[in-house]
Design a protein around this motif. Structure first.
Motif, mmCIF file in Angstrom:
data_model
loop_
_atom_site.group_PDB
_atom_site.id
_atom_site.type_symbol
_atom_site.label_atom_id
_atom_site.label_comp_id
_atom_site.label_asym_id
_atom_site.label_seq_id
_atom_site.Cartn_x
_atom_site.Cartn_y
_atom_site.Cartn_z
ATOM 1 N N ASP A 1 -5.472 54.748 11.404
ATOM 2 C CA ASP A 1 -4.155 54.416 11.970
ATOM 3 C C ASP A 1 -4.275 53.164 12.856
ATOM 4 O OD1 ASP A 1 -1.755 54.242 13.244
ATOM 5 O OD2 ASP A 1 -1.735 56.312 13.996
ATOM 6 N N LYS A 2 -3.625 52.084 12.444
ATOM 7 C CA LYS A 2 -3.764 50.835 13.212
ATOM 8 C C LYS A 2 -2.981 50.858 14.525
ATOM 9 C CE LYS A 2 -0.136 48.008 11.168
ATOM 10 N NZ LYS A 2 0.197 46.737 10.559
ATOM 11 N N ASN A 3 -2.130 51.859 14.705
ATOM 12 C CA ASN A 3 -1.303 51.910 15.921
ATOM 13 C C ASN A 3 -1.937 52.731 17.044
ATOM 14 O OD1 ASN A 3 0.821 50.333 14.821
ATOM 15 N ND2 ASN A 3 1.330 52.110 13.539
ATOM 16 N N ARG A 4 -3.091 53.313 16.775
ATOM 17 C CA ARG A 4 -3.781 54.066 17.835
ATOM 18 C C ARG A 4 -5.129 53.382 18.118
ATOM 19 N NH1 ARG A 4 -4.708 59.174 15.011
ATOM 20 N NH2 ARG A 4 -5.495 60.022 16.955
ATOM 21 N N PRO A 5 -5.628 53.510 19.351
ATOM 22 C CA PRO A 5 -6.892 52.841 19.679
ATOM 23 C C PRO A 5 -8.032 53.263 18.742
ATOM 24 C CG PRO A 5 -5.855 53.714 21.660
ATOM 25 C CD PRO A 5 -5.063 54.234 20.496
ATOM 26 N N ILE A 6 -8.828 52.276 18.386
ATOM 27 C CA ILE A 6 -9.963 52.527 17.475
ATOM 28 C C ILE A 6 -11.259 52.198 18.216
ATOM 29 C CG2 ILE A 6 -11.073 51.806 15.321
ATOM 30 C CD1 ILE A 6 -8.218 50.936 14.366
ATOM 31 N N VAL A 7 -12.168 53.156 18.233
ATOM 32 C CA VAL A 7 -13.487 52.952 18.837
ATOM 33 C C VAL A 7 -14.490 52.956 17.691
ATOM 34 C CG1 VAL A 7 -15.202 53.909 20.414
ATOM 35 C CG2 VAL A 7 -12.751 54.162 20.917
ATOM 36 N N THR A 8 -15.331 51.942 17.651
ATOM 37 C CA THR A 8 -16.182 51.777 16.464
ATOM 38 C C THR A 8 -17.653 51.593 16.833
ATOM 39 O OG1 THR A 8 -14.359 50.682 15.329
ATOM 40 C CG2 THR A 8 -16.536 50.302 14.430
ATOM 41 N N GLN A 9 -18.512 52.220 16.054
ATOM 42 C CA GLN A 9 -19.924 51.823 16.086
ATOM 43 C C GLN A 9 -20.317 51.478 14.658
ATOM 44 O OE1 GLN A 9 -23.099 53.319 18.636
ATOM 45 N NE2 GLN A 9 -24.267 53.937 16.825
ATOM 46 N N ILE A 10 -20.815 50.258 14.484
ATOM 47 C CA ILE A 10 -21.297 49.827 13.175
ATOM 48 C C ILE A 10 -22.813 49.862 13.226
ATOM 49 C CG2 ILE A 10 -21.424 47.918 11.519
ATOM 50 C CD1 ILE A 10 -18.545 48.787 11.826
ATOM 51 N N SER A 11 -23.425 50.710 12.419
ATOM 52 C CA SER A 11 -24.883 50.657 12.289
ATOM 53 C C SER A 11 -25.320 51.606 11.198
ATOM 54 C CB SER A 11 -25.583 50.998 13.603
ATOM 55 O OG SER A 11 -25.150 52.227 14.085
ATOM 56 N N ARG A 12 -26.551 51.421 10.781
ATOM 57 C CA ARG A 12 -27.103 52.326 9.767
ATOM 58 C C ARG A 12 -27.085 53.753 10.316
ATOM 59 N NH1 ARG A 12 -32.454 49.209 7.654
ATOM 60 N NH2 ARG A 12 -33.342 49.993 9.563
ATOM 61 N N PHE A 13 -27.004 54.725 9.407
ATOM 62 C CA PHE A 13 -27.100 56.121 9.862
ATOM 63 C C PHE A 13 -28.579 56.411 10.103
ATOM 64 C CE2 PHE A 13 -22.900 55.947 8.145
ATOM 65 C CZ PHE A 13 -22.186 56.698 9.069
#
Lengths: 407, 220
Positions: A213-225
């Motif tokens: 949902d682009k209308n709610r805040p997005i918290v992201t971690q990009i990395s290998r599992f």
């Protein structure tokens, strides 16, 4: 792929002119890079961009990959974990396999560079060919070496000390060695698919594809599992924050061919995420750079809650997009973030959750951190700075021990 | 008013390759021992590289020693004293080293207990060194007008070399040396000498140098 001159609007004409100046002192030098994977992971990502740019500058650079079976990569993954400080036991068979695979590559590979540039432990044994063929040999360590397991360290040290010079990504990784140790941070490419500017429609399309949902805040971690990226810790952080602030969590990353552990870690994270509709676990194929770029750009806050880290290129990527970043104070991350100036550094799940609440509730503060972070990356962590450091290192090989060189 | 130089001015540029010495300090005593033992190239690295790496920051952060003492050891008074050393007054790295030792020893004498207070694991001070590479650029000035044009075109690394490193490595490459001895312009040379490069960003410094020359060309 971008040529050198396309970087001029980003770094300035003066910087490009100076790269040409250094390169002019290296005419006719050949540099052979060797690592263990052509796809996935930070090393391959850098080499894919670095080698053509060195060629643009007139340096004969090329790149080869060693061959190894599944068992070999299981051993090197254990070695990787041991160098990050995990207690790991190796059997004699495993060490023999490591040595034999390196010996096989020594026999089969054409090692023709004037400068042999070996990346990470997997191909470290190629140095055994040095007595026969000579050349200058560089070993670059891309991983966190601050608390290595002593057995693994002593095993590798015998190889490392046969090289002319070693390179580490952060000051804390320096060891007592008989050869010089150079500090060279890795870099990101501002023109790569992962970092270039994207139109808003592309970002929206990616969010729609993953039903975020682009209308709610997005918290992201990009990395290998990977256990060392602490994806389970990130889920805990998210749950502490979501009690008070409506937000979504994206954990996204690809796999690397030299990392057999990824699927197991992903399964464990899926279990604790327990089908939470606001947690998006995305195992992305290697061709997902645009998706990663879009996810970072769509984020309100980017996390990098690594337990150990070589450098943490994803931090520089997020900073380059002027995103507020909260990251663990490990490995090379403190080089990228001056705490409370260009991001927030934390040490615990509780501290990370507190920082995340702070940034989600004070977007203006986050914006200022992002602006400062982008400028810090522009000056210190773009591929043009990395090219410069490599060329200086190549020049230094013929001038060992001199403090000041007039060239 | 343009002036023709007796000798042309060659602009150089420079870069550093940073070396890790594999030595670290976990308290003030160990830092003092390190400062006494490390090569002068390391003294240079720790007192100058911050200026380059964080050049966009304003106000400038202090040197590595001051940063660690203040932010990690949390000895604010000593950190401030080290940060406040006027590096311009020293003509050699040896003198800077002696001054650093003097200040730290003095602090330990007044507060001996602080000397062995350890920082948490992972936050030690890591000693580094540097190898400096100096390259001649394509920019050569034969008169004040050309000098202004070159100043505006060269990289910040070149400005850095002539303002920070030439005084330590190559006196004749200082801007003020050439202005005084080759352009024979005492007034402009003095204005260049009086600029404190340690308290402004490189972008600002470059801007100020160009401005001084422009004003001089206008005959002021």
């Amino acid at each position: 792929m971008a040529n050198l001159y396309e970087y001029e609007p980003i770094v300035g004409k003066d910087v490009i002119n100076e790269l040409e100046l250094y390169a002019s002192k290296l005419a006719n030098v050949s540099v052979q890079h060797i690592n263990s994977t052509a796809v996935g992971g930070g090393v391959a990502e850098i080499l894919i961009r670095m080698v053509p740019l060195l060629k643009d500058l007139g340096i004969n650079a090329f790149w080869d990959v060693i061959k190894g079976g599944e068992k070999f990569y299981e051993v090197t993954k254990k070695m990787h974990n041991a160098l990050h400080g995990q207690k790991v036991l190796f059997s004699k068979d495993e060490m023999d396999l490591f040595i034999q695979t390196n010996e096989m590559n020594v026999r089969d590979m054409d090692l023709g560079g004037d400068i042999m540039f070996i990346h990470d432990p997997q191909p470290i044994g190629l140095i055994s060919r040095r007595k026969e063929i000579g050349h200058k040999w560089i070993w670059r360590c891309h991983i966190d070496f601050s608390r290595p397991d002593p057995f693994t360290w002593n095993f590798l040290k015998k190889y490392i000390e046969q090289y002319d010079v070693s390179i580490f990504s952060a000051p804390a990784f320096a060891r007592e060695l008989t050869i010089p140790q150079v500090l060279i941070a890795p870099s990101i490419d501002p023109l790569s698919d992962k970092n270039k500017d994207l139109p808003q429609e592309t970002i929206d399309t990616v969010l729609e594809k993953f039903k975020i949902d682009k209308n709610r805040p997005i918290v992201t971690q990009i990395s290998r599992f990977d256990y060392l990226k602490d994806p389970k810790g990130v889920v805990q952080v998210f749950r502490k924050v979501r009690k008070y602030i409506d937000c979504q969590l994206v954990l996204a990353g690809g796999g690397a061919t030299d990392d057999p552990e990824g699927a197991k870690v992903l399964a464990e994270v899926q279990e604790i995420a327990a089908n939470d509709p606001d947690i998006f676990l995305l195992l992305l194929p290697p061709s997902s750079d645009i998706e990663i770029n879009a996810l970072q750009r769509a984020s309100s806050v980017v996390l990098q809650k690594s337990l150990r880290e070589g450098f943490g290129l994803t931090v520089a990527e997020a900073l380059w997009k002027a995103k507020p970043v909260i990251a663990s104070s490990v490995g090379g991350i403190p080089l990228q973030i001056a705490n409370r100036y260009s991001g927030l550094l934390t040490h615990t799940i509780e501290g990370t959750a507190f920082a995340l609440k702070q940034l989600l509730q004070n977007p203006t503060y986050g914006q200022q951190l992002g602006i400062n972070g982008r400028e810090h990356v522009r000056k210190n962590f773009l591929i043009t700075r990395h090219l410069r450091d490599y060329m200086l290192l190549f020049l230094s090989l013929d001038h060992k021990g001199k403090d000041v060189l007039f060239l | 008013m343009n002036r023709i130089a007796k000798e042309p001015f060659q602009f150089f540029t420079r870069q550093n390759l940073t070396y890790l010495l594999g030595k670290k300090a976990k308290n003030l005593n160990a830092l003092l021992t390190g400062i006494k033992e490390i090569p002068l190239a390391s003294i240079y690295q720790h007192t100058h590289h911050f200026l380059e790496q964080h050049e966009y920051l304003s106000p400038e952060p202090p040197n590595d020693f001051a940063y660690w003492i203040t932010n990690v050891l949390q000895n604010n008074a000593l950190g401030e004293e080290i940060a406040g050393i006027d590096l311009r007054q020293f003509s050699s790295l040896k003198d800077i080293q002696v001054r650093l030792v003097e200040i730290v020893e003095n602090s330990i004498q007044h507060d001996p207990e602080s000397a062995n207070r350890n920082v948490p694991a992972g936050e030690e001070f890591h000693f580094m060194g540097a190898q400096t590479f100096v390259f001649p650029t394509q920019y050569i000035a034969n008169d004040l007008m050309e000098f202004k044009q070159c100043l505006g075109s060269v990289s910040n690394y070149s400005i850095y070399y002539h303002m920070f490193e030439a005084p330590l490595f190559q006196e004749k490459s200082r801007f003020c040396y050439w202005i005084q001895n080759s352009l024979e312009d005492e007034k402009l040379a003095l204005a260049f000498k009086n600029l404190d490069p340690y308290t402004q960003t490189l972008d600002n410094l470059k801007h100020n140098l160009v401005r001084l020359v422009r004003v001089r060309l206008e005959g002021k």
